[in-house]
Scaffold this motif. Structure first.
Motif, PDB file in Angstrom:
ATOM      1  N   LYS A 166       0.622  -1.454   0.176  1.00 29.74           N
ATOM      2  CA  LYS A 166       0.087   0.049  -0.141  1.00 29.74           C
ATOM      3  C   LYS A 166       0.611   1.349  -0.156  1.00 29.74           C
ATOM      4  O   LYS A 166       0.638   2.134  -0.001  1.00 29.74           O
ATOM      5  CB  LYS A 166      -0.924  -0.113   0.955  1.00 29.74           C
ATOM      6  N   GLY A 167       1.608   0.944   0.204  1.00 28.61           N
ATOM      7  CA  GLY A 167       3.182   2.045   0.098  1.00 28.61           C
ATOM      8  C   GLY A 167       2.698   3.294   1.597  1.00 28.61           C
ATOM      9  O   GLY A 167       3.640   3.683   1.371  1.00 28.61           O
ATOM     10  N   LEU A 168       2.583   2.348   2.072  1.00 24.00           N
ATOM     11  CA  LEU A 168       2.371   2.595   3.756  1.00 24.00           C
ATOM     12  C   LEU A 168       4.454   2.539   4.164  1.00 24.00           C
ATOM     13  O   LEU A 168       4.698   3.806   4.945  1.00 24.00           O
ATOM     14  CB  LEU A 168       1.952   1.975   4.950  1.00 24.00           C
ATOM     15  N   PHE A 169       5.436   2.320   3.820  1.00 23.16           N
ATOM     16  CA  PHE A 169       7.117   1.925   4.621  1.00 23.16           C
ATOM     17  C   PHE A 169       7.736   1.571   3.189  1.00 23.16           C
ATOM     18  O   PHE A 169       7.359   0.170   2.571  1.00 23.16           O
ATOM     19  CB  PHE A 169       6.598   1.081   5.582  1.00 23.16           C
ATOM     20  N   SER A 170       8.671   1.921   2.856  1.00 24.25           N
ATOM     21  CA  SER A 170       9.551   1.247   2.786  1.00 24.25           C
ATOM     22  C   SER A 170       9.946  -0.418   2.696  1.00 24.25           C
ATOM     23  O   SER A 170      10.007  -0.619   4.155  1.00 24.25           O
ATOM     24  CB  SER A 170      10.251   1.806   1.805  1.00 24.25           C
ATOM     25  N   TRP A 171      10.040  -0.817   1.929  1.00 22.22           N
ATOM     26  CA  TRP A 171      11.175  -2.201   2.133  1.00 22.22           C
ATOM     27  C   TRP A 171      12.471  -2.028   2.975  1.00 22.22           C
ATOM     28  O   TRP A 171      12.606  -3.121   4.168  1.00 22.22           O
ATOM     29  CB  TRP A 171      11.091  -3.163   1.219  1.00 22.22           C
ATOM     30  N   SER A 172      12.955  -1.165   2.757  1.00 23.14           N
ATOM     31  CA  SER A 172      14.305  -0.959   3.098  1.00 23.14           C
ATOM     32  C   SER A 172      14.268  -0.471   4.733  1.00 23.14           C
ATOM     33  O   SER A 172      14.439  -0.864   5.864  1.00 23.14           O
ATOM     34  CB  SER A 172      14.888   0.087   3.336  1.00 23.14           C
TER      35      SER A 172
END
Length: 118
Positions: free
Chosen positions: A37-43
């Protein structure tokens, strides 16, 4: 899943299930969905999880991995202002009260919390 599905052997190369308990699979799926959903990046996620599994007292055998996973998710969502710690703690307490107030064999509903709607 039927009883027969549970008796099927694991795929070749897998000695045991990936998730020992359903909540672990749910925490995993929730993390992936929130990332998508784009709430946080995977990094950002990897950094938070890495820090959490390195805390003193972590089980050397990794048996507490998904507890760290869940704690990392809670911290990341709090840091982003999406789920403040006090809100998560209040909701967890409400579910505990609801569980204690629910008769055995009945579904646990948040509405069963004796403090609900007060």
């Amino acid at each position: 899943m039927s009883r027969h599905d549970a008796e099927r052997p694991l795929p070749s190369g897998m000695d045991e299930p990936v998730f020992a308990e359903p909540w672990q699979a749910e925490a995993f799926a929730l993390t992936v969905a929130l990332h998508e959903k784009g709430l946080f990046s995977w990094s950002e996620w990897a950094e938070m999880l890495s820090a959490e599994v390195k805390v003193p007292g972590a089980a050397q055998d990794g048996s507490d991995y998904y507890r760290h996973w869940l704690r990392a998710l809670e911290k990341l969502l709090a840091a982003k202002g999406l789920a403040p710690v006090h809100d998560v703690d209040d909701l967890a307490a409400a579910w505990q009260r609801a569980a204690h107030a629910t008769p055995h064999g009945k579904p646990i509903l948040l509405e069963n919390d004796p403090l609900h709607d007060r």
